[in-house]
Design an enzyme around this catalytic site. Structure first.
Site, PDB file in Angstrom:
ATOM      1  N   LYS A  45      16.464  21.472  19.562  1.00 29.84           N
ATOM      2  CA  LYS A  45      15.720  21.638  18.299  1.00 29.84           C
ATOM      3  C   LYS A  45      14.387  22.324  18.597  1.00 29.84           C
ATOM      4  O   LYS A  45      13.672  21.926  19.523  1.00 29.84           O
ATOM      5  CB  LYS A  45      15.492  20.239  17.710  1.00 29.84           C
ATOM      6  CG  LYS A  45      14.627  20.206  16.470  1.00 29.84           C
ATOM      7  CD  LYS A  45      15.447  20.372  15.222  1.00 29.84           C
ATOM      8  CE  LYS A  45      14.537  20.222  14.002  1.00 29.84           C
ATOM      9  NZ  LYS A  45      15.184  20.761  12.791  1.00 29.84           N
ATOM     10  N   ASN A 131      12.950  31.599  18.494  1.00 31.13           N
ATOM     11  CA  ASN A 131      13.358  31.395  17.105  1.00 31.13           C
ATOM     12  C   ASN A 131      12.593  32.360  16.206  1.00 31.13           C
ATOM     13  O   ASN A 131      11.520  32.058  15.715  1.00 31.13           O
ATOM     14  CB  ASN A 131      13.120  29.931  16.703  1.00 31.13           C
ATOM     15  CG  ASN A 131      13.622  29.634  15.310  1.00 31.13           C
ATOM     16  OD1 ASN A 131      13.856  30.551  14.522  1.00 31.13           O
ATOM     17  ND2 ASN A 131      13.770  28.363  14.992  1.00 31.13           N
ATOM     18  N   CYS A 134      14.006  31.418  11.560  1.00 31.66           N
ATOM     19  CA  CYS A 134      13.891  30.380  10.543  1.00 31.66           C
ATOM     20  C   CYS A 134      13.300  30.956   9.251  1.00 31.66           C
ATOM     21  O   CYS A 134      12.187  31.475   9.264  1.00 31.66           O
ATOM     22  CB  CYS A 134      13.030  29.250  11.062  1.00 31.66           C
ATOM     23  SG  CYS A 134      12.883  27.912   9.881  1.00 31.66           S
ATOM     24  N   LYS A 172      16.671  35.247  18.971  1.00 32.46           N
ATOM     25  CA  LYS A 172      17.542  34.837  17.863  1.00 32.46           C
ATOM     26  C   LYS A 172      17.158  35.615  16.608  1.00 32.46           C
ATOM     27  O   LYS A 172      16.004  35.580  16.177  1.00 32.46           O
ATOM     28  CB  LYS A 172      17.418  33.331  17.627  1.00 32.46           C
ATOM     29  CG  LYS A 172      18.368  32.807  16.544  1.00 32.46           C
ATOM     30  CD  LYS A 172      18.406  31.276  16.549  1.00 32.46           C
ATOM     31  CE  LYS A 172      19.336  30.726  15.492  1.00 32.46           C
ATOM     32  NZ  LYS A 172      19.419  29.253  15.541  1.00 32.46           N
ATOM     33  N   THR A 200      19.794  31.171   9.784  1.00 31.66           N
ATOM     34  CA  THR A 200      20.215  30.873   8.411  1.00 31.66           C
ATOM     35  C   THR A 200      19.728  31.936   7.430  1.00 31.66           C
ATOM     36  O   THR A 200      18.791  32.677   7.706  1.00 31.66           O
ATOM     37  CB  THR A 200      19.701  29.501   7.963  1.00 31.66           C
ATOM     38  OG1 THR A 200      18.283  29.492   8.099  1.00 31.66           O
ATOM     39  CG2 THR A 200      20.319  28.389   8.786  1.00 31.66           C
ATOM     40  N   CYS A 342      59.329  31.071  -3.192  1.00 28.66           N
ATOM     41  CA  CYS A 342      58.470  31.181  -4.381  1.00 28.66           C
ATOM     42  C   CYS A 342      58.660  29.950  -5.264  1.00 28.66           C
ATOM     43  O   CYS A 342      59.790  29.546  -5.540  1.00 28.66           O
ATOM     44  CB  CYS A 342      58.835  32.443  -5.160  1.00 28.66           C
ATOM     45  SG  CYS A 342      58.004  32.571  -6.749  1.00 28.66           S
ATOM     46  N   CYS A 348      50.201  35.014  -8.772  1.00 22.08           N
ATOM     47  CA  CYS A 348      50.143  36.414  -8.335  1.00 22.08           C
ATOM     48  C   CYS A 348      50.149  37.344  -9.549  1.00 22.08           C
ATOM     49  O   CYS A 348      49.459  38.363  -9.564  1.00 22.08           O
ATOM     50  CB  CYS A 348      51.305  36.734  -7.405  1.00 22.08           C
ATOM     51  SG  CYS A 348      52.936  36.362  -8.088  1.00 22.08           S
ATOM     52  N   CYS A 409      46.916  45.938  -2.179  1.00 21.58           N
ATOM     53  CA  CYS A 409      45.536  45.446  -2.062  1.00 21.58           C
ATOM     54  C   CYS A 409      45.439  44.081  -1.413  1.00 21.58           C
ATOM     55  O   CYS A 409      44.358  43.618  -1.088  1.00 21.58           O
ATOM     56  CB  CYS A 409      44.865  45.418  -3.436  1.00 21.58           C
ATOM     57  SG  CYS A 409      45.476  44.135  -4.542  1.00 21.58           S
TER      58      CYS A 409
END
Lengths: 464, 450
Positions: A45, A131, A134, A172, A200, A342, A348, A409
């Site tokens: 941490k 870091n 953040c 990072k 994040t 099916c 679909c 697709c």
């Protein structure tokens, strides 16, 4: 059994699975339990001048009955005294000498950096992670993503740290930037030894509509936080692929982060160039125990693929990621529905009708009914194959794919609830040979029927 | 609005627990999220009232519970009781595509109960549907069973006054007095009527009989002629009549009940008890038979036998109901016929004579005596439709059912409509709701034109 050990900037780790710098690596007790469970490394941490954190701190987003598809947090760096963290880091490294201990750092001044680098080296850290990612709380004070989104500052601080440090330095990166290549190149210019990404994503997870306060709520208020969890994985993979292909940065080892929850996610990150991977949200959800499956799953996968070590997997998918203009315009696939499996839900049909190209028909309709339903091309014959499976009321038919209209697709296959029922099968292409958009541009054939008049005029002027 | 009567305390029904208890919100959302949200969904087609099931389920999942209730009630005003009494196993849930995939079907009944119960216990029904201004038109509804209640609600929403005439002191017909208590209790059915009465101007007159005599002006009687005179339209929701009798030796006397009569006692009579009853016999192979047999078993009668004159494959009872009953101890005696009852010197029932049957008929000389202190005859109900013919032009078919146009549910009298068991001969609540809907649809056109 495949060899899962990795070499990351000269540091050997028993496996590529590291805990990211986050609540699961808050204390020595936690990290030791994680190593006992099988994690190969842990990024502590983030250390710095301790902060005071608020209550509450997390907000989740669910999808259907799946909890915490995404997680948002407003917790900042460690709120524990530095000497306590350092003592515990020393203890961890002494008891687990073969595991990788990474010190995550975030401070303000050059003196701060100098002091903290020395201290984390003295307790036996194998690596330093800066870091610069953040996106909440610290960036407003000129740290974290404020550095990560400012390439010049990032480069300068990286250089200070690399000059000071006796152990390898990972930078990072924050995804909160217009182009991830810029901070990645800045880190490389600053002589970073490695890159980790993504941190994040800036986010507001939602709004409590009863109280009219965003979540997570701190009394009557809230603030933006950092978004992570399975939902961010596609964003992380994209940014990873950018760095893995970047001519300036691609020589740097990468520690991949972002929504990794299982061995398959990890394998994908490694295939796109990661050497190690970091996990947080999945552990916050299910605990350290998930690593057992990650180790076993990755090992079995490598065996299945005939790879002797995880290093053989690294970067395998990087070259097949190209820009859009390099894709083969002749490649053609069509949807095919398996009558044997099916179940007749017609999902679909609805997806194709409203979200794609109106090519899947419900058998049994008249021409007029098909037109009214919204089809533009009505095949002469729509075979009425009954849904085979017993137990359904009569009159359910397997939807019919009109290959003339199907543009391949994938949408129908994506929404089909029964795995393997809709497959996309290759058909001869319309061109007959490989041709890309870039080829057409190069040959001046990149004008399709129906182009804007002004485009045609400009083109005529350029090529009289 | 005067509160409806409530059934007295101390009834056997009160001791039953529910086979399918109410979902809480978390359970409902979890189940709702399993729904695939099929296009052209088979469950909708399997619902006699055509409720848009995938849509209401999605609304539960998004916590739009009120909207879910609105989607249900729009097609079926009795959505609450249907949620609890419908044989979903052979209707909507039986058609769920998950069955084909060998996965448990969506618990549509329980989800429908969650949506309607949660919403209607908090929100008046009139706030779900805009009520139209009064038209001054009046419709008489005969009988207060599901068909009439649904029709009255639909008429009231359109601004018409609905007056329901009920022979019994308690309204609701079989919904209040005839549903197996582990599915729906009488007071819950009454609660639903109360909810529906909120929709508009609905008046309920209980304890009133329809007579032929136009000159009888007592408060408990009203003539068919006066109804045709005083109302713009009439709806017949007469239901069925008394239980049929076997015609077996010593059948008449204490201890032998009609099945519907016995269910009604369990549900509504505080004086009725089953003390000293250890053996029971139920005659019949239909759903009423399995219902009463199952109820008796759950009430602690240790030996409950369903006696049916043909093979089990010929029974009309739903397979899932038979399974539930068997689980609680109901024994099925197929190819057997009750030829008579055995009574002691005080005329108390002590047993039944049961013979082996071939092709549904007793084989002589095969009788044996089986102990029983109570017997329920569940071989059908007689018609109560003779009353219908008091309305000029209304006719019955050979089976005693009121003849209606299948689309409009209009009878031979242009101002009289009919629906429910008196027309279909005895089906589910959901069929009554649908027939009421069809009748009202046509009635609204007729009223608008009149």
């Amino acid at each position: 059994m495949a060899d899962l050990s990795i070499d990351f900037c000269g540091v050997t780790s028993p496996n590529p699975f590291w805990l990211a710098s986050a609540p699961p690596t808050n204390t020595g007790g936690q990290v030791m339990r994680a190593f006992d469970a099988g994690w190969g490394g842990a990024v502590w941490k983030t250390l710095g001048d301790p902060i005071t954190n608020v209550s509450s701190r997390f907000g989740g987003i669910d999808y259907g009955s799946t909890r915490m598809m995404g997680l948002n947090n407003i917790e900042l760096i460690t709120d524990r005294p530095l000497d306590v963290n350092l003592r515990e880091m020393y203890e961890v490294k002494k008891r687990y000498p073969k595991h990788t201990l990474v010190a995550s750092l975030m401070v303000e001044s050059r003196d701060n950096w100098r002091e903290l680098i020395k201290k984390v080296q003295d307790v036996g850290s194998d690596l330093i992670e800066l870091n610069f990612g953040c996106p909440h709380g610290m960036c407003e004070r000129g740290m974290g993503s404020a550095v990560g989104s400012e390439p010049k500052v990032l480069e300068e601080i990286t250089r200070w740290v690399v000059e000071e440090a006796k152990i390898p330095v990972i930078v990072k990166l924050t995804p909160n930037t217009g182009d991830i290549n810029e901070p990645a190149e800045a880190a490389a210019r600053g002589q970073a030894h490695a890159i980790s990404l993504i941190n994040t994503i800036k986010s507001l997870i939602g709004v409590d509509l009863e109280r009219m306060v965003p979540n997570p709520r701190v009394g009557g208020q809230s603030t933006n936080g950092g978004y992570c969890g399975p939902a961010v994985k596609p964003i992380a993979l994209f940014m990873l692929s950018q760095v893995a292909k970047n001519p300036t940065a691609k020589h740097l080892p990468i520690s991949g982060i972002g929504g990794i929850s299982n061995w398959r996610d990890a394998a994908e990150f490694i295939a796109l160039g990661s050497t190690s991977v970091q996990v947080c949200t999945a552990v916050m959800h299910y605990g350290y125990r998930i690593v057992e499956d990650m180790i076993e799953g990755l090992s079995d996968f490598l065996d299945r693929k005939g790879m002797k070590s995880v290093n053989e997997l690294r970067g395998r998918a990087v070259d097949s990621y190209v820009e859009w203009g390099e894709l083969n315009l002749d490649y053609t696939i069509k949807a095919e529905i398996n009558q044997k499996t099916c179940i007749g839900c017609n999902l679909c049909v609805t997806a194709c009708m409203d979200g794609a190209h109106q090519c899947i028909h419900i058998p049994g309709r008249t021409h007029e009914e098909s037109v009214k339903a919204g089809h533009y091309h009505i095949p002469e014959e729509i075979p009425a194959l009954p849904v085979k499976i017993a137990g359904l009321p009569a009159g359910r038919f397997v939807p019919f794919v009109d290959e003339v209209e199907c543009i391949g697709c994938n949408l129908c296959a994506l929404v089909c609830p029964v795995p393997g029922t809709i497959t996309m099968v290759e058909r001869p292409g319309p061109i007959g040979h490989v041709e890309t958009w870039n080829d057409r541009v190069a040959q001046g054939r990149d004008i399709n029927p129906g182009a804007l008049t002004s485009t045609l005029e400009a083109r005529a002027k350029r090529n009289p | 609005m005067r509160p409806l009567p409530v059934l007295a305390e101390g009834r056997l029904e009160q001791g039953f627990s529910e086979t399918k208890p109410a979902y809480n919100q978390a359970e409902a959302i979890t189940e709702a999220n399993r729904c695939l949200y099929c296009e052209d969904a088979p469950c909708i087609k399997a619902c006699p009232t055509g409720i848009d099931i995938p849509t209401f389920i999605r609304k539960i999942a998004t916590e739009n519970t009120t909207g879910a209730a609105r989607t249900i009630l729009r097609e079926n005003l009795l959505g609450y009781s249907c949620a609890r009494v419908c044989p979903v196993e052979v209707l909507c849930a039986g058609a769920c595509v998950y069955n084909a995939w060998e996965r448990p079907p969506i618990q549509i009944g329980r989800l429908q109960r969650f949506a309607t119960e949660t919403t209607l216990s908090q929100t008046p029904m009139s706030s779900l549907f805009a009520r139209k201004p009064s038209t001054g038109k009046r419709v008489a509804l005969i009988g207060s069973g599901p068909a009439s209640i649904a029709a009255a609600g639909l008429l009231a929403m359109e601004g018409h006054k609905a007056v329901i005439f009920e022979r019994k002191s308690v309204p609701g017909g079989l919904n209040t007095l005839g549903i197996a208590p582990y599915k729906l209790k009488g007071n819950d059915a009454l609660q639903e009527i109360q909810w529906i009465m909120d929709l508009g101007d609905i008046e309920l007159r209980c304890g009133v009989e329809i007579t032929q005599d136009d000159n009888d002006h007592s408060a408990t009687k009203v003539s068919a002629q006066s109804l045709l005179r005083d109302f713009d339209a009439v709806f017949l929701g007469l239901g069925l009549g008394a239980d049929s009798r076997l015609g077996a030796l010593d059948e008449d006397g204490p201890g032998v009940y009609g099945a519907v009569e016995l269910i009604e006692k369990i549900k509504s009579d505080p004086a009725f008890s089953l003390t000293h009853v250890s053996h029971a016999i139920v005659v019949g192979g239909g759903n009423t038979a399995i219902d009463i047999a199952h109820e008796l078993a759950l009430l602690g009668v240790s030996d409950v036998s369903m006696v049916y004159r043909r093979g089990t494959q010929d029974m009309s009872a739903y397979e899932h109901e038979l399974d539930y009953g068997r689980k609680h101890g109901v024994r099925v005696m197929a190819n057997r016929v009750v030829t008579g009852f055995v009574r002691d010197a005080d005329n108390k029932l002590i047993g039944a004579q049961i013979a082996r049957a071939e092709n549904g008929r007793a084989v002589e000389g095969t009788e044996e005596t089986v102990a029983a202190q109570i017997a329920a005859i569940a071989i059908g109900q007689s018609r109560a439709t003779e009353l219908a013919t008091r309305f000029e032009g209304v006719t019955l078919d050979s089976k005693g059912r009121v003849v209606v146009d299948p689309i409009t549910h209009r009878t031979g009298n242009a101002r009289v409509w009919a629906g429910g068991d008196c027309v279909n001969g005895g089906k589910e609540v959901v069929n009554a709701a649908q027939e009421a809907k069809l009748a009202v649809r046509d009635m609204l056109n007729a009223l608008a034109a009149s």
